[in-house]
Design a protein around this motif. Structure first.
Motif, PDB file in Angstrom:
ATOM      1  N   GLN A  10       0.818  -1.206   0.000  1.00 51.40           N
ATOM      2  CA  GLN A  10       0.000   0.000   0.000  1.00 51.40           C
ATOM      3  C   GLN A  10       0.863   1.273   0.000  1.00 51.40           C
ATOM      4  N   LEU A  11       1.889   1.277  -0.870  1.00 48.32           N
ATOM      5  CA  LEU A  11       2.725   2.460  -1.044  1.00 48.32           C
ATOM      6  C   LEU A  11       2.003   3.468  -1.938  1.00 48.32           C
ATOM      7  N   THR A  12       2.039   4.719  -1.545  1.00 50.66           N
ATOM      8  CA  THR A  12       1.354   5.763  -2.300  1.00 50.66           C
ATOM      9  C   THR A  12       2.329   6.791  -2.885  1.00 50.66           C
ATOM     10  N   GLN A  13       3.624   6.507  -2.755  1.00 51.44           N
ATOM     11  CA  GLN A  13       4.657   7.372  -3.327  1.00 51.44           C
ATOM     12  C   GLN A  13       5.659   6.502  -4.086  1.00 51.44           C
ATOM     13  N   LEU A  14       6.266   7.092  -5.108  1.00 50.06           N
ATOM     14  CA  LEU A  14       7.237   6.348  -5.910  1.00 50.06           C
ATOM     15  C   LEU A  14       8.659   6.422  -5.361  1.00 50.06           C
ATOM     16  N   GLU A  15       8.952   7.428  -4.549  1.00 52.02           N
ATOM     17  CA  GLU A  15      10.326   7.640  -4.123  1.00 52.02           C
ATOM     18  C   GLU A  15      10.905   6.446  -3.352  1.00 52.02           C
ATOM     19  N   PRO A  16      10.139   5.798  -2.434  1.00 47.37           N
ATOM     20  CA  PRO A  16      10.716   4.615  -1.777  1.00 47.37           C
ATOM     21  C   PRO A  16      11.096   3.516  -2.764  1.00 47.37           C
ATOM     22  N   PHE A  17      10.284   3.310  -3.795  1.00 48.65           N
ATOM     23  CA  PHE A  17      10.651   2.340  -4.832  1.00 48.65           C
ATOM     24  C   PHE A  17      11.957   2.747  -5.508  1.00 48.65           C
ATOM     25  N   ARG A  18      12.056   4.025  -5.847  1.00 44.74           N
ATOM     26  CA  ARG A  18      13.252   4.509  -6.543  1.00 44.74           C
ATOM     27  C   ARG A  18      14.511   4.267  -5.699  1.00 44.74           C
ATOM     28  N   LEU A  19      14.417   4.552  -4.409  1.00 47.38           N
ATOM     29  CA  LEU A  19      15.565   4.359  -3.526  1.00 47.38           C
ATOM     30  C   LEU A  19      15.952   2.881  -3.443  1.00 47.38           C
ATOM     31  N   ALA A  20      14.956   2.028  -3.282  1.00 50.01           N
ATOM     32  CA  ALA A  20      15.240   0.598  -3.156  1.00 50.01           C
ATOM     33  C   ALA A  20      15.793   0.023  -4.453  1.00 50.01           C
ATOM     34  N   PHE A  21      15.191   0.383  -5.582  1.00 51.74           N
ATOM     35  CA  PHE A  21      15.629  -0.175  -6.865  1.00 51.74           C
ATOM     36  C   PHE A  21      17.021   0.332  -7.248  1.00 51.74           C
ATOM     37  N   THR A  22      17.327   1.558  -6.844  1.00 50.87           N
ATOM     38  CA  THR A  22      18.682   2.076  -7.103  1.00 50.87           C
ATOM     39  C   THR A  22      19.717   1.264  -6.331  1.00 50.87           C
ATOM     40  N   LYS A  23      19.381   0.913  -5.081  1.00 48.85           N
ATOM     41  CA  LYS A  23      20.291   0.072  -4.298  1.00 48.85           C
ATOM     42  C   LYS A  23      20.432  -1.313  -4.926  1.00 48.85           C
ATOM     43  N   VAL A  24      19.349  -1.840  -5.480  1.00 50.60           N
ATOM     44  CA  VAL A  24      19.407  -3.145  -6.141  1.00 50.60           C
ATOM     45  C   VAL A  24      20.298  -3.073  -7.376  1.00 50.60           C
ATOM     46  N   ALA A  25      20.201  -1.978  -8.124  1.00 43.25           N
ATOM     47  CA  ALA A  25      21.049  -1.820  -9.317  1.00 43.25           C
ATOM     48  C   ALA A  25      22.524  -1.791  -8.932  1.00 43.25           C
ATOM     49  N   GLU A  26      22.844  -1.061  -7.878  1.00 42.73           N
ATOM     50  CA  GLU A  26      24.239  -0.997  -7.428  1.00 42.73           C
ATOM     51  C   GLU A  26      24.708  -2.377  -6.961  1.00 42.73           C
ATOM     52  N   LEU A  27      23.837  -3.103  -6.269  1.00 40.08           N
ATOM     53  CA  LEU A  27      24.199  -4.434  -5.800  1.00 40.08           C
ATOM     54  C   LEU A  27      24.394  -5.388  -6.981  1.00 40.08           C
TER      55      LEU A  27
END
Length: 421
Positions: free
Chosen positions: A203-220
């Protein structure tokens, strides 16, 4: 958008008057719209167009076999979190190569059943789980495809009970230490490391948490590839919210969510999996209930309905809001007045809404709880010895009961009395 609209003053599920379903099956009951389920699945599928991807429906949100079969026939994968969910997905005709097994407490029996029946991947949540899976796979003479679920320590800005990506949550392996775990996994004979998994909440209503998490996944991903791992699949979880209160601003659209995925991980050349549940099934279902009494209290009035917290626990468990409407449309000029909408269970917590403005309603009138297709029927219980309620699927002008209401005898006869009593 959904397909529950008023026509000629009566709420319809697609082309079926809700009053007709109530007359046929009795209240309370859940009803789902084929058209809405179809539309919402395609929104996610189209959002990832141009990427190698699989949309895996998170069946913990709605596990009815008919819903699973409908989505499976459209090409959906299924995200499961228990042996029961795995077996239901298989029973609905979904092949093992489209089933992802998530969850923090997989048992060896569950691992064995999935490996024998076919599995796309296990999303592994801990080192003890990894060791157990390796042992089970070796005993069967197979290798288990896995993604490690990493915990990115990202605040999803959602209800505390459905946040899963912060360091204090029980889910996943800390992203700061997971490279060592990947190295251990790669050295195991029964394990095939295929990717990375992340899921930060619901039930996320903002995109920024996704962006932060996916950026960390890309770096990993880049770090793990540098370590020699063939990371070829990214499971980015689900969690995109729905508008429970129609007066509020709508959450981001799947298309916008897809753009964030493409911007953050699109350059990696990985196959992408996502696991939406609520956004596919939530607004595809309503709960229909009858008014039992209008009770005038001291300083407040109570609308007592025949649905209860055992049928829809979200308001009691999460303080969740559901829009509640009269099935027979109230005239615009009719005055509305505040009532507490409650069920018959013997708990004060059996309250769906407080001081909710409603038109005048009388015993026998029907009300509908909107956005009830996710985490409604699946979380229901028989508390107060109330039988589970029917589920109905609508397709155009047709409807069918897809889970019948058990009789009281069926419910009672599941218990057994020992010989000494």
């Amino acid at each position: 958008m959904d397909h529950f609209l008023y026509r000629d003053g009566v709420l319809h599920a697609e082309d079926v008057p809700v009053t007709d379903i109530a007359a046929a099956v009795g209240t309370p009951f859940y009803v789902y719209s084929t058209a809405t389920l179809t539309r919402h699945f395609h929104l996610f599928d189209e959002a990832l167009e141009g990427m190698d991807h699989l949309v895996c429906f998170a069946m913990k949100s709605n596990s009815n076999l008919a819903v699973l079969k409908l989505l499976g026939e459209m090409g959906a994968g299924i995200d499961v979190v228990s042996m029961g969910e795995y077996l239901k997905a298989k029973a609905a005709g979904v092949s093992g190569d489209r089933i992802v097994f998530s969850g923090v407490g997989k048992t060896r029996d569950e691992m064995r059943v999935a490996l024998e029946g076919g599995i796309r991947q296990f999303n592994v949540e801990s080192e003890p789980e990894l060791e157990a899976l390796n042992e089970v796979a070796i005993s069967l003479g197979v290798t288990a495809p896995i993604a490690l679920r990493v915990n990115p320590d990202v605040d999803a800005k959602t209800h505390a009970k459905i946040a899963t990506g912060k360091s204090e949550n029980k889910f996943g392996i800390p992203i700061a230490t997971c490279r060592e775990v990947y190295a251990r996994a790669a050295a195991m004979d029964g394990i095939d490391v295929v990717g990375i998994d992340v899921h930060i909440g619901s039930q996320l209503t903002q995109l920024e948490p996704f962006r932060l998490a996916f950026t960390k996944v890309a770096e990993l991903t880049e770090a793990l590839r540098a370590d020699g791992h063939n990371i070829r699949r990214l499971d980015l979880g689900g969690g995109l919210g729905i508008p429970y209160e129609r007066s509020n601003d709508a959450p981001p659209l799947p298309l916008e969510y897809g753009e964030v995925i493409k911007e953050t991980v699109g350059h990696l050349g990985c196959e992408v999996e996502i696991e939406p549940g609520r956004l596919i099934s939530g607004n595809a279902g309503i709960l229909v209930s009858s008014v039992i009494y209008l009770k005038n209290g001291e300083g407040r009035d109570f609308l007592i309905v025949d649905a209860a917290m055992n049928d829809l626990v979200r308001p009691s468990m999460y303080d969740a809001h559901h829009d509640i409407v009269s099935v027979v449309e109230a005239e615009a000029a009719v005055d509305q007045h505040p009532v507490d909408i409650v069920g018959p269970v013997c708990e004060t917590g059996d309250t769906f809404a407080k001081a909710r403005n409603m038109p005048p309603l009388a015993s026998g009138d029907l009300v509908a709880f909107r956005s009830a297709g996710a985490y409604g029927a699946v979380m229901a219980s028989e508390y107060n010895s109330r039988p589970l309620i029917p589920e109905v699927l609508v397709h155009g002008d047709q409807f069918a009961v897809i889970r019948a209401r058990p009789t009281f005898d069926e419910m009672i006869n599941r218990d057994t009395i020992p010989e000494w009593l």
